[in-house]
Design an enzyme around this catalytic site. Structure first.
Site, PDB file in Angstrom:
ATOM      1  N   CYS A  42       0.844  -1.196   0.000  1.00 25.02           N
ATOM      2  CA  CYS A  42       0.000   0.000   0.000  1.00 25.02           C
ATOM      3  C   CYS A  42       0.878   1.245   0.000  1.00 25.02           C
ATOM      4  CB  CYS A  42      -0.892  -0.028   1.243  1.00 25.02           C
ATOM      5  SG  CYS A  42      -1.889   1.452   1.497  1.00 25.02           S
ATOM      6  N   THR A  44       0.622   3.500   2.104  1.00 26.59           N
ATOM      7  CA  THR A  44       0.993   3.670   3.509  1.00 26.59           C
ATOM      8  C   THR A  44       2.294   2.946   3.812  1.00 26.59           C
ATOM      9  OG1 THR A  44      -1.319   3.868   4.178  1.00 26.59           O
ATOM     10  CG2 THR A  44       0.252   3.251   5.886  1.00 26.59           C
ATOM     11  N   HIS A  47       5.154   4.999   2.657  1.00 29.22           N
ATOM     12  CA  HIS A  47       5.459   6.057   3.626  1.00 29.22           C
ATOM     13  C   HIS A  47       6.300   5.500   4.771  1.00 29.22           C
ATOM     14  CE1 HIS A  47       3.076   9.366   2.028  1.00 29.22           C
ATOM     15  NE2 HIS A  47       2.051   8.549   1.852  1.00 29.22           N
ATOM     16  N   GLU A  68      -2.608  -5.271   3.696  1.00 28.78           N
ATOM     17  CA  GLU A  68      -3.359  -5.804   2.557  1.00 28.78           C
ATOM     18  C   GLU A  68      -2.936  -7.260   2.368  1.00 28.78           C
ATOM     19  OE1 GLU A  68      -2.752  -3.335  -0.862  1.00 28.78           O
ATOM     20  OE2 GLU A  68      -3.362  -1.493   0.159  1.00 28.78           O
ATOM     21  N   ARG A 204       0.500   5.717 -15.312  1.00 22.75           N
ATOM     22  CA  ARG A 204      -0.812   5.543 -14.692  1.00 22.75           C
ATOM     23  C   ARG A 204      -1.934   5.817 -15.691  1.00 22.75           C
ATOM     24  NH1 ARG A 204      -0.144   7.957  -8.523  1.00 22.75           N
ATOM     25  NH2 ARG A 204       0.995   6.140  -7.707  1.00 22.75           N
ATOM     26  N   TYR A 291     -12.359   7.638   4.655  1.00 23.05           N
ATOM     27  CA  TYR A 291     -11.225   6.933   5.267  1.00 23.05           C
ATOM     28  C   TYR A 291     -11.617   5.471   5.435  1.00 23.05           C
ATOM     29  CZ  TYR A 291      -7.634   5.717   8.723  1.00 23.05           C
ATOM     30  OH  TYR A 291      -6.590   5.129   9.398  1.00 23.05           O
TER      31      TYR A 291
END
Length: 345
Positions: A42, A44, A47, A68, A204, A291
């Protein structure tokens, strides 16, 4: 079963993740231990790999990360009644308290005390992950392990796209990352009239075309107003799905919305993100923050979309063995990938 497992760990407060041997999670009475077959990376997790400001403030070290996944049940707690060993499952990565006002009203996705798997507690980048029975989601036989492994981000897309009525509406999606593309696919499949997706990343944009999005716009080269005219739009967009977290894209969306338009916002904005609030006011726009997933209505709907024929497999551009995890993170960090799925078996 050994009491140790290999896992990707944020073991040092610096860039990277490290493969280590760690204890298998202990199973409480209401818990389910899942043997992980597939993990997906992900944003996240990127990060956390990069150890940026958000990660430094949020992630305890050491921590097994990742959220995930798909797999099969290896062990159940003494009080678990709904599942059995060997069952194919995935899991909701937001663990809620069950006690706050929103939880007790059936709005668990709004829980003020949410804990994130792989963020606030050990995650799924390991041979095993342990979650509460209430977070387990059984996977039907006609859905593959790798598709089940990307249900978490697909759920973000479904939650965002289905925030507003889409039938007959013109929809603008800003941000053609995997979640943006999946959101556009959901909008198209849910009866939207025109679905337009924008980005500035050529890879993309090509991926969006490959997955069948009709109107793909390179915002660095094309004028969105010209595109709207060319496809027969005489008024603004009715629904916006903001997936980019980029201020220029969001400002362009606000400019192109019809009066009374509705915008669902999933993209995370950086510091200093500015928009013209007078346009929001005078155009009477409806903004909604998103979220995660609605528990568990979003899961029901995304399983139904896949069983109904929505093919998500092209969104997975990299399939790798877990020992090659560095290659997977390099692909994600480059911005030139779709979803990256790692095989633990």
């Amino acid at each position: 079963m050994s009491n140790m497992m290999k896992a990707l760990v944020k073991s040092k407060p610096e860039v990277g993740l490290w493969m280590e041997n760690v204890p298998v999670p202990e199973v409480g009475p209401n818990d389910v231990l899942i043997r992980v077959k597939k993990s997906a990376i992900c944003g996240t997790d990127v990060h956390i790999w990069n150890w940026d400001q958000w990660a430094q403030k949020t992630i305890p070290v050491p921590m097994v990360v990742g959220h995930e996944f798909s797999g099969e049940i290896a062990e159940i707690g003494s009080a678990v009644t709904r599942y059995h060993v060997g069952e194919r499952v995935s899991g909701e990565g937001h663990i809620v308290c069950g006690k706050c006002r929103n939880c007790r009203a059936g709005r668990g996705h709004l829980c003020r005390n949410t804990l994130g798997v792989g963020v606030n507690r050990p995650g799924s980048f390991g041979e095993f992950v342990c979650i509460p029975e209430s977070n387990v989601v059984p996977i039907p036989d006609d859905i593959s392990d790798e598709i089940a492994a990307i249900f978490d981000p697909f759920g973000n897309a479904v939650h965002t796209a289905l925030s507003f009525d889409l039938v007959g509406e013109d929809v603008l999606v800003t941000g053609a990352g995997p979640i943006g593309i999946m959101g556009a696919l959901v909008a198209k499949r849910s009866g939207a009239r025109k679905v337009v997706i924008t980005d500035i990343n050529p890879h993309r944009l090509d991926l969006a075309r490959k997955l069948g999005i009709d109107h793909v716009v390179d915002a660095s080269k094309e004028n969105l107003a010209d595109v709207m005219k060319a496809i027969g739009m005489t008024e603004g967009f009715d629904v916006g799905l903001e997936m980019s977290g980029a201020a220029p894209a969001f400002r362009d969306m606000i400019d192109k919305m019809n009066n009374g338009g509705k915008i669902a916002i999933l993209g995370i904005a950086p510091a200093g993100f500015e928009i013209d609030w007078n346009k929001v006011i005078f155009k009477m726009l409806n903004l909604k923050g998103i979220y995660g997933r609605e528990m568990f209505e979003t899961w029901y709907k995304m399983i139904a979309f896949v069983q109904g024929g929505l093919d998500l497999s092209p969104i997975i551009t990299h399939r790798i063995k877990i020992d090659d995890f560095r290659d997977g993170f390099e692909a994600m960090r480059s911005g030139n990938s779709g979803k990256v799925v790692m095989d633990w078996m």
